[in-house]
Design a protein around this motif. Sequence first.
Motif, PDB file in Angstrom:
ATOM      1  N   PRO A 275      57.161  85.013   5.822  1.00 40.09           N
ATOM      2  CA  PRO A 275      55.840  85.586   6.122  1.00 40.09           C
ATOM      3  C   PRO A 275      55.070  86.025   4.882  1.00 40.09           C
ATOM      4  N   ARG A 276      55.744  86.159   3.748  1.00 40.32           N
ATOM      5  CA  ARG A 276      55.057  86.545   2.507  1.00 40.32           C
ATOM      6  C   ARG A 276      54.344  85.366   1.853  1.00 40.32           C
ATOM      7  N   ALA A 277      54.600  84.153   2.307  1.00 39.69           N
ATOM      8  CA  ALA A 277      53.958  82.967   1.729  1.00 39.69           C
ATOM      9  C   ALA A 277      52.572  82.806   2.349  1.00 39.69           C
ATOM     10  N   VAL A 278      51.524  82.946   1.527  1.00 41.69           N
ATOM     11  CA  VAL A 278      50.154  82.913   2.076  1.00 41.69           C
ATOM     12  C   VAL A 278      49.327  81.766   1.486  1.00 41.69           C
ATOM     13  N   TYR A 279      49.975  80.762   0.907  1.00 40.77           N
ATOM     14  CA  TYR A 279      49.184  79.744   0.190  1.00 40.77           C
ATOM     15  C   TYR A 279      48.396  78.814   1.100  1.00 40.77           C
ATOM     16  N   PHE A 280      48.808  78.648   2.346  1.00 36.49           N
ATOM     17  CA  PHE A 280      47.942  77.830   3.217  1.00 36.49           C
ATOM     18  C   PHE A 280      46.789  78.659   3.796  1.00 36.49           C
ATOM     19  N   PRO A 281      47.010  79.892   4.252  1.00 35.01           N
ATOM     20  CA  PRO A 281      45.851  80.748   4.565  1.00 35.01           C
ATOM     21  C   PRO A 281      44.874  80.868   3.391  1.00 35.01           C
ATOM     22  N   GLN A 282      45.406  80.926   2.179  1.00 32.37           N
ATOM     23  CA  GLN A 282      44.565  81.012   0.967  1.00 32.37           C
ATOM     24  C   GLN A 282      43.595  79.824   0.903  1.00 32.37           C
ATOM     25  N   ALA A 283      44.085  78.618   1.198  1.00 31.83           N
ATOM     26  CA  ALA A 283      43.213  77.436   1.179  1.00 31.83           C
ATOM     27  C   ALA A 283      42.102  77.577   2.225  1.00 31.83           C
ATOM     28  N   LYS A 284      42.423  78.200   3.369  1.00 26.41           N
ATOM     29  CA  LYS A 284      41.408  78.387   4.419  1.00 26.41           C
ATOM     30  C   LYS A 284      40.370  79.433   4.004  1.00 26.41           C
ATOM     31  N   TYR A 285      40.819  80.521   3.397  1.00 27.52           N
ATOM     32  CA  TYR A 285      39.872  81.544   2.933  1.00 27.52           C
ATOM     33  C   TYR A 285      38.845  80.934   1.974  1.00 27.52           C
TER      34      TYR A 285
END
Length: 357
Positions: A275-285
């Motif tokens: 859950p600490r991996a946010v690199y795909f949400p980052q691409a969406k932001y």
Amino acid sequence: MKHFIEVSDFSKEEIISLIEVGQDIMQNPAKYGDAMKGRLLATLFYEPSTRTRFSFEAAMLRLGGQVIGFSEAQNSSVAKGESVKDTIRTVACYADIAVMRHYLEGAPKLASVYSDIPVVNAGDGGHQHPTQTITDLLTIQMEKGRLTNLNVVLCGDLKNGRTVHSLVKALSKFENNTFYFVSPKELKIPDYIKNHIKDSLFFEMESLEDALPMADVLYMTRIQRERFADPEQYEKLKDSCVLTKHKMILAKSDMIVMHPLPRVNEISEDVDSDPRAVYFPQAKYGMFVRMALILKLVSEKENSAENHEEHRHELYSSCSNPKCVSNHEKLEKVGFGLLDKENHVYACEYCDTYYAV
Ligand code: CP
């Protein structure tokens, strides 16, 4: 007219405002659906891209505007030898805003000088990538709830990683952030970035395991094969910083793992489900904050605010960096900004190469 060539083109307040507008767009997308109706965005990509180009195009389309451009410069008149200067002068006849990615350092800056429309730097060689930075700041704000009081570990190819250069410059504007630069000694963060953040606390290290327990934010980057002159050197260094599920045990439970992507080997896929991996949400932001950026630049163009021009010195007739755009275009002069009056340190206006005179 305002361009977005490097993070320092915007004040801290302007960056915060972009993040807030990005958050508002996320919550109220319908409010913005026609905001760019009748407007055209041009994407000029001289280097490959997935996230930056698609997110800009999606951003303009979701604002009700339309998109023109090229994703391979060889399909444009660049293949016939057209300069960056002439390309942007032409594109400005058709579009309201241009987004440029280029393999030469300073090319979007040069384009902005000759452009009648706002120019956005979508990545220039190993130099800067400011729209990735506003993406990264929105990600940190969304996932950590703050942009201050953070231990930020940046790991990988810190020499060539343009996203790191821009992010560090931006985060140093916010209070009490500490930077841990983790890289092999051959790929250390450039001096001009360290000079820029000299009022912040930072450490240079070679072991990810040593830095990981401190991290609130871990920013992984790939070793940039395309920037290496020597393929053997790339082979030697390519796996020097790898994050695995096993290493994640060392990290805080509320740390976040970011990566501008694309990834090669530096984050093993078994980290993706953490859950600490946010690199795909980052691409969406990235799409939302680029919507905010398009709105800002196009509306400010119509209000016709003039750029503040910094004074430049004519120290030399050319820059010593072979990857600097000034060595590839016909220019009357190259300007050098004064960085450090006491020690007589100047930087090339296009690529930031240092000169101690
Ligand atoms: N983060 C980023 O710049 O990705 P692309 O190269 O796919 O645009």
